[in-house]
Write a protein that holds these residues in place. Structure first.
Motif, PDB file in Angstrom:
ATOM      1  N   VAL A   1       0.849  -1.196   0.000  1.00 25.25           N
ATOM      2  CA  VAL A   1       0.000   0.000   0.000  1.00 25.25           C
ATOM      3  C   VAL A   1       0.880   1.239   0.000  1.00 25.25           C
ATOM      4  CG1 VAL A   1      -1.717   1.329   1.288  1.00 25.25           C
ATOM      5  CG2 VAL A   1      -1.886  -1.180   1.166  1.00 25.25           C
ATOM      6  N   THR A   2       0.645   2.123  -0.948  1.00 25.93           N
ATOM      7  CA  THR A   2       1.375   3.393  -0.994  1.00 25.93           C
ATOM      8  C   THR A   2       0.418   4.593  -0.910  1.00 25.93           C
ATOM      9  OG1 THR A   2       1.334   3.323  -3.417  1.00 25.93           O
ATOM     10  CG2 THR A   2       3.286   2.414  -2.318  1.00 25.93           C
ATOM     11  N   ASP A   3      -0.736   4.454  -1.526  1.00 23.30           N
ATOM     12  CA  ASP A   3      -1.734   5.538  -1.487  1.00 23.30           C
ATOM     13  C   ASP A   3      -2.725   5.221  -0.372  1.00 23.30           C
ATOM     14  OD1 ASP A   3      -3.611   7.493  -1.864  1.00 23.30           O
ATOM     15  OD2 ASP A   3      -3.978   7.086  -3.989  1.00 23.30           O
ATOM     16  N   ILE A   4      -2.375   5.681   0.838  1.00 25.00           N
ATOM     17  CA  ILE A   4      -3.181   5.329   2.006  1.00 25.00           C
ATOM     18  C   ILE A   4      -4.581   5.956   1.955  1.00 25.00           C
ATOM     19  CG2 ILE A   4      -2.350   7.270   3.395  1.00 25.00           C
ATOM     20  CD1 ILE A   4      -3.096   3.665   4.623  1.00 25.00           C
ATOM     21  N   ARG A   5      -4.679   7.149   1.357  1.00 26.70           N
ATOM     22  CA  ARG A   5      -5.995   7.806   1.296  1.00 26.70           C
ATOM     23  C   ARG A   5      -6.990   6.971   0.499  1.00 26.70           C
ATOM     24  NH1 ARG A   5      -5.793  13.134   3.006  1.00 26.70           N
ATOM     25  NH2 ARG A   5      -3.679  13.987   3.234  1.00 26.70           N
ATOM     26  N   SER A   6      -6.595   6.581  -0.700  1.00 23.00           N
ATOM     27  CA  SER A   6      -7.474   5.763  -1.531  1.00 23.00           C
ATOM     28  C   SER A   6      -7.764   4.433  -0.862  1.00 23.00           C
ATOM     29  CB  SER A   6      -6.840   5.530  -2.905  1.00 23.00           C
ATOM     30  OG  SER A   6      -6.657   6.765  -3.574  1.00 23.00           O
ATOM     31  N   PHE A   7      -6.754   3.883  -0.218  1.00 19.06           N
ATOM     32  CA  PHE A   7      -6.885   2.593   0.458  1.00 19.06           C
ATOM     33  C   PHE A   7      -7.946   2.659   1.566  1.00 19.06           C
ATOM     34  CE2 PHE A   7      -5.410  -0.470   3.735  1.00 19.06           C
ATOM     35  CZ  PHE A   7      -5.490  -1.632   2.993  1.00 19.06           C
ATOM     36  N   LEU A   8      -7.892   3.717   2.367  1.00 15.66           N
ATOM     37  CA  LEU A   8      -8.846   3.849   3.470  1.00 15.66           C
ATOM     38  C   LEU A   8     -10.241   4.218   2.961  1.00 15.66           C
ATOM     39  CD1 LEU A   8      -6.627   5.752   6.075  1.00 15.66           C
ATOM     40  CD2 LEU A   8      -7.276   3.331   6.100  1.00 15.66           C
ATOM     41  N   LYS A   9     -10.303   5.083   1.928  1.00 16.05           N
ATOM     42  CA  LYS A   9     -11.614   5.475   1.388  1.00 16.05           C
ATOM     43  C   LYS A   9     -12.319   4.303   0.735  1.00 16.05           C
ATOM     44  CE  LYS A   9     -10.544  10.365   0.582  1.00 16.05           C
ATOM     45  NZ  LYS A   9     -10.315  11.427  -0.448  1.00 16.05           N
ATOM     46  N   HIS A  10     -11.550   3.373   0.196  1.00 17.71           N
ATOM     47  CA  HIS A  10     -12.136   2.217  -0.475  1.00 17.71           C
ATOM     48  C   HIS A  10     -12.898   1.316   0.495  1.00 17.71           C
ATOM     49  CE1 HIS A  10     -12.592  -0.831  -3.567  1.00 17.71           C
ATOM     50  NE2 HIS A  10     -12.140  -1.747  -2.716  1.00 17.71           N
ATOM     51  N   ASP A  11     -12.430   1.247   1.730  1.00 18.71           N
ATOM     52  CA  ASP A  11     -13.087   0.393   2.730  1.00 18.71           C
ATOM     53  C   ASP A  11     -13.093   1.123   4.063  1.00 18.71           C
ATOM     54  OD1 ASP A  11     -14.016  -1.535   4.438  1.00 18.71           O
ATOM     55  OD2 ASP A  11     -12.679  -3.132   3.719  1.00 18.71           O
ATOM     56  N   ARG A  12     -14.265   1.587   4.472  1.00 16.64           N
ATOM     57  CA  ARG A  12     -14.376   2.385   5.699  1.00 16.64           C
ATOM     58  C   ARG A  12     -14.042   1.574   6.948  1.00 16.64           C
ATOM     59  NH1 ARG A  12     -19.613   5.879   7.607  1.00 16.64           N
ATOM     60  NH2 ARG A  12     -18.506   7.764   8.251  1.00 16.64           N
ATOM     61  N   ASP A  13     -14.173   0.267   6.861  1.00 16.89           N
ATOM     62  CA  ASP A  13     -13.853  -0.571   8.024  1.00 16.89           C
ATOM     63  C   ASP A  13     -12.378  -0.469   8.404  1.00 16.89           C
ATOM     64  OD1 ASP A  13     -16.430  -1.425   8.305  1.00 16.89           O
ATOM     65  OD2 ASP A  13     -16.152  -3.314   7.207  1.00 16.89           O
ATOM     66  N   ARG A  14     -11.534  -0.138   7.431  1.00 18.33           N
ATOM     67  CA  ARG A  14     -10.106   0.037   7.713  1.00 18.33           C
ATOM     68  C   ARG A  14      -9.883   1.255   8.605  1.00 18.33           C
ATOM     69  NH1 ARG A  14      -8.845  -0.941   1.349  1.00 18.33           N
ATOM     70  NH2 ARG A  14      -8.877  -3.247   1.363  1.00 18.33           N
ATOM     71  N   VAL A  15     -10.697   2.310   8.408  1.00 16.01           N
ATOM     72  CA  VAL A  15     -10.603   3.489   9.262  1.00 16.01           C
ATOM     73  C   VAL A  15     -11.039   3.126  10.682  1.00 16.01           C
ATOM     74  CG1 VAL A  15     -11.357   5.879   9.583  1.00 16.01           C
ATOM     75  CG2 VAL A  15     -11.126   4.940   7.273  1.00 16.01           C
ATOM     76  N   ILE A  16     -12.111   2.365  10.770  1.00 16.23           N
ATOM     77  CA  ILE A  16     -12.602   1.938  12.090  1.00 16.23           C
ATOM     78  C   ILE A  16     -11.559   1.067  12.793  1.00 16.23           C
ATOM     79  CG2 ILE A  16     -14.379   0.576  13.256  1.00 16.23           C
ATOM     80  CD1 ILE A  16     -16.314   1.404  11.015  1.00 16.23           C
ATOM     81  N   ALA A  17     -10.861   0.236  12.012  1.00 16.89           N
ATOM     82  CA  ALA A  17      -9.817  -0.621  12.586  1.00 16.89           C
ATOM     83  C   ALA A  17      -8.696   0.217  13.182  1.00 16.89           C
ATOM     84  CB  ALA A  17      -9.271  -1.571  11.524  1.00 16.89           C
ATOM     85  N   CYS A  18      -8.355   1.312  12.487  1.00 10.88           N
ATOM     86  CA  CYS A  18      -7.315   2.201  13.016  1.00 10.88           C
ATOM     87  C   CYS A  18      -7.799   2.879  14.297  1.00 10.88           C
ATOM     88  CB  CYS A  18      -6.934   3.248  11.978  1.00 10.88           C
ATOM     89  SG  CYS A  18      -6.022   2.612  10.566  1.00 10.88           S
ATOM     90  N   SER A  19      -9.007   3.375  14.282  1.00 13.09           N
ATOM     91  CA  SER A  19      -9.542   4.093  15.443  1.00 13.09           C
ATOM     92  C   SER A  19      -9.604   3.198  16.668  1.00 13.09           C
ATOM     93  CB  SER A  19     -10.946   4.636  15.128  1.00 13.09           C
ATOM     94  OG  SER A  19     -10.909   5.581  14.090  1.00 13.09           O
ATOM     95  N   SER A  20      -9.933   1.955  16.438  1.00 11.59           N
ATOM     96  CA  SER A  20     -10.062   1.030  17.574  1.00 11.59           C
ATOM     97  C   SER A  20      -8.715   0.719  18.226  1.00 11.59           C
ATOM     98  CB  SER A  20     -10.726  -0.277  17.106  1.00 11.59           C
ATOM     99  OG  SER A  20      -9.892  -0.961  16.184  1.00 11.59           O
ATOM    100  N   ARG A  21      -7.597   1.007  17.525  1.00  9.09           N
ATOM    101  CA  ARG A  21      -6.264   0.710  18.068  1.00  9.09           C
ATOM    102  C   ARG A  21      -5.658   1.914  18.796  1.00  9.09           C
ATOM    103  NH1 ARG A  21      -2.918  -3.577  15.438  1.00  9.09           N
ATOM    104  NH2 ARG A  21      -4.380  -5.079  14.545  1.00  9.09           N
ATOM    105  N   ILE A  22      -6.360   3.049  18.767  1.00  7.91           N
ATOM    106  CA  ILE A  22      -5.864   4.230  19.465  1.00  7.91           C
ATOM    107  C   ILE A  22      -6.220   4.113  20.941  1.00  7.91           C
ATOM    108  CG2 ILE A  22      -6.034   6.738  19.662  1.00  7.91           C
ATOM    109  CD1 ILE A  22      -6.824   6.796  16.683  1.00  7.91           C
ATOM    110  N   ARG A  23      -5.218   4.336  21.803  1.00  8.25           N
ATOM    111  CA  ARG A  23      -5.440   4.268  23.254  1.00  8.25           C
ATOM    112  C   ARG A  23      -5.313   5.657  23.853  1.00  8.25           C
ATOM    113  NH1 ARG A  23      -1.054   1.479  25.388  1.00  8.25           N
ATOM    114  NH2 ARG A  23      -2.089   1.562  27.433  1.00  8.25           N
ATOM    115  N   VAL A  24      -6.335   6.071  24.585  1.00 10.09           N
ATOM    116  CA  VAL A  24      -6.304   7.353  25.287  1.00 10.09           C
ATOM    117  C   VAL A  24      -5.573   7.134  26.612  1.00 10.09           C
ATOM    118  CG1 VAL A  24      -7.646   9.211  26.290  1.00 10.09           C
ATOM    119  CG2 VAL A  24      -8.473   8.053  24.213  1.00 10.09           C
TER     120      VAL A  24
END
Length: 489
Positions: A37-60
């Motif tokens: 993966v080089t174009d992360i924007r297109s990659f994330l826009k293509h599948d919204r679940d990938r954005v959710i996967a990233c958000s779920s790994r963020i620790r406050v």
């Protein structure tokens, strides 16, 4: 001592601050890079679940007091327990920008996004993030600030709504609206004033080219759809390229009056003007001119509203016509005749000739053939008189079958020539209506020295009645019905 100071600054900061761990997100980044993966924007826009996967790994890790207050949380635990309700909906779309910045190796990012309080209240947020020094590789420590810009965004949305509403009112108004720039005209007027000229009307009389120059300096900024419809223009370009076809002929005269209004400081005024559509048809216009508030000093924004009053003017003209004309014969009526008699009585112009005409046999035609036949005779005779009589002379229907022609400045010879023309036209007309010919009796009189108009008309009327009697005597004797019987004095 330093750690305590930093902790105090963090907790007492007037803006919401978060310390977060993005190391889990960095692990995903490594995995995706390994997959090519080089174009992360297109990659994330293509599948919204990938954005959710990233958000779920963020620790406050920590938040300050302002954060708890802004998001209506009682504690860090209360905040993190409701994190999915805080970061949702539109947040996922803007989150792509932040993730892309980190994926590309940037250590700072910012975006405008939407969050929600624990109770569900919507917040417009200015988000800024920074990777803390020493954590660039792992992304294990990020400082984020969430500034509440809801009031500012509400104001911006309200302003945008008002602008759209104003644009909608302008574009869809049923009245022709023009937005124009009169700033160059103001400069020209002020230059004249600075030259010490006080009588602006006289100046325009002496320098008509100044009025034409001012007309050429008007800059049209925009027009609405009603304007294109009113002037039969295909589009704005068509209208503006042919503006000279719209404002022409007598337009200079009302524009002079408009300049006088502006000279006298009246920035709001109206008047009736005549314009032309691009198909050449006339448009009677009620023009309303107003300088926009805030532009009084330079006139760079003015609104001109044009109400189409063509139908009203036609109705007024028709009512005026009806007030002066007989509808059946299309000649002037008795009211006009009375006014013209009074006018000629007041005028010193002499001589004046009067012709009184009565149609023979109109009553018989009505009784025997019906009123439609009688009306037809009246219409035919009206056409004859309208064809023979022109200004300054006037032909009037003054009774059921009685007509008068008033001829100011005409002597007996001119009156005789008029009757010869009418008689010839009547003869030609009868050739087309041989089954129902027109017949007339008339008398002609020309004014004598110091004779009143009433006296002139009475003499012509008396002669007409003598001729009418002769006409009916001839019928009773069984003679041929004459085309016309006449005597002239």
């Amino acid at each position: 001592m330093t750690d305590t100071l930093d902790s105090d600054i963090f907790n007492l900061a007037p803006i919401a601050m978060w310390i977060e761990d993005f190391s889990g997100v960095q692990e995903l980044f490594h995995h995706w890079r390994a997959e090519g993966v080089t174009d992360i924007r297109s990659f994330l826009k293509h599948d919204r679940d990938r954005v959710i996967a990233c958000s779920s790994r963020i620790r406050v890790l920590s938040v300050n007091a302002k954060t708890l207050q802004l998001f209506e949380a009682k504690s860090l635990e209360h905040l993190t327990a409701n994190i999915a309700a805080i970061f949702r909906d539109d947040m996922l779309d803007t989150h792509i920008n932040e993730l892309a910045a980190l994926f590309d190796g940037e250590t700072t990012f910012s975006s405008t996004t939407v969050n929600y309080t624990v109770s569900g209240r919507r917040l417009d947020i200015q988000l800024r993030g920074t990777v803390l020094p020493g954590h660039e590789k792992t992304l294990s420590r990020l400082l984020l600030t969430t500034e509440d810009i809801t009031d500012r965004e509400d104001a911006r949305r309200a302003e945008a709504l008002q602008r759209r509403q104003a644009e909608g009112v302008f574009e869809h108004s049923p009245v022709s609206l023009w937005i124009e720039d009169f700033s160059r005209i103001r400069t020209l007027i002020e230059d004249i004033r600075d030259r010490g000229i006080s009588d602006f009307r006289t100046f325009m009389d002496v320098h008509p080219e100044f009025v034409r120059q001012c007309m050429s300096e008007i800059r049209v900024i925009d027009v609405n759809q009603a304007t294109l419809d009113l002037f039969c223009a295909k589009d704005r370009s068509d209208l503006l390229q042919r503006i000279g076809d719209i404002f022409r002929d007598d337009m200079e005269k009302p524009f002079r009056e408009q300049l006088m209004e502006l000279w006298n400081g009246r920035l709001f005024h109206h008047r009736e003007v005549v314009n032309y559509a691009l198909d050449g048809s006339v448009r009677h216009i009620l023009l309303h001119f107003s300088v926009f508030p805030g532009y009084e000093s330079d006139w760079s924004r003015v609104q001109v509203a044009l109400a189409d009053i063509t139908a009203r003017k036609k109705a007024e003209a028709y009512l005026e016509y009806l007030g002066k004309h007989d509808v059946l014969s299309k000649l002037y009526n008795r009211a006009f005749y009375a006014d013209e008699m009074n006018r000629l009585e007041r005028k010193s112009l002499r001589p004046v000739s009067a012709i009184i005409i009565d149609l023979n046999g109109l009553k018989e035609a009505n009784d025997q053939l019906g009123h439609d036949a009688g009306d037809g005779l009246l219409r035919r005779f009206g056409e004859i008189l309208n064809g023979a009589v022109a200004t300054p002379n006037h032909a009037c229907r003054i009774g059921g079958d009685e007509f008068a022609i008033l001829m100011p400045g005409a002597d007996a010879k001119a009156a005789g020539t008029m009757m010869e023309t009418i008689t010839e036209l009547l003869r030609i007309n009868n050739q087309f209506y041989s089954t129902l010919p027109l017949s007339m009796s008339y008398g002609v009189a020309t004014s004598e020295a110091d004779e009143s108009m009433e006296s002139v008309v009475k003499r012509a009327d008396a002669l007409m009645y003598e001729n009418k009697k002769a006409h009916y005597v001839a019928i009773e004797l069984g003679g041929e019905m004459p085309l016309a019987k006449t005597r002239t004095l």
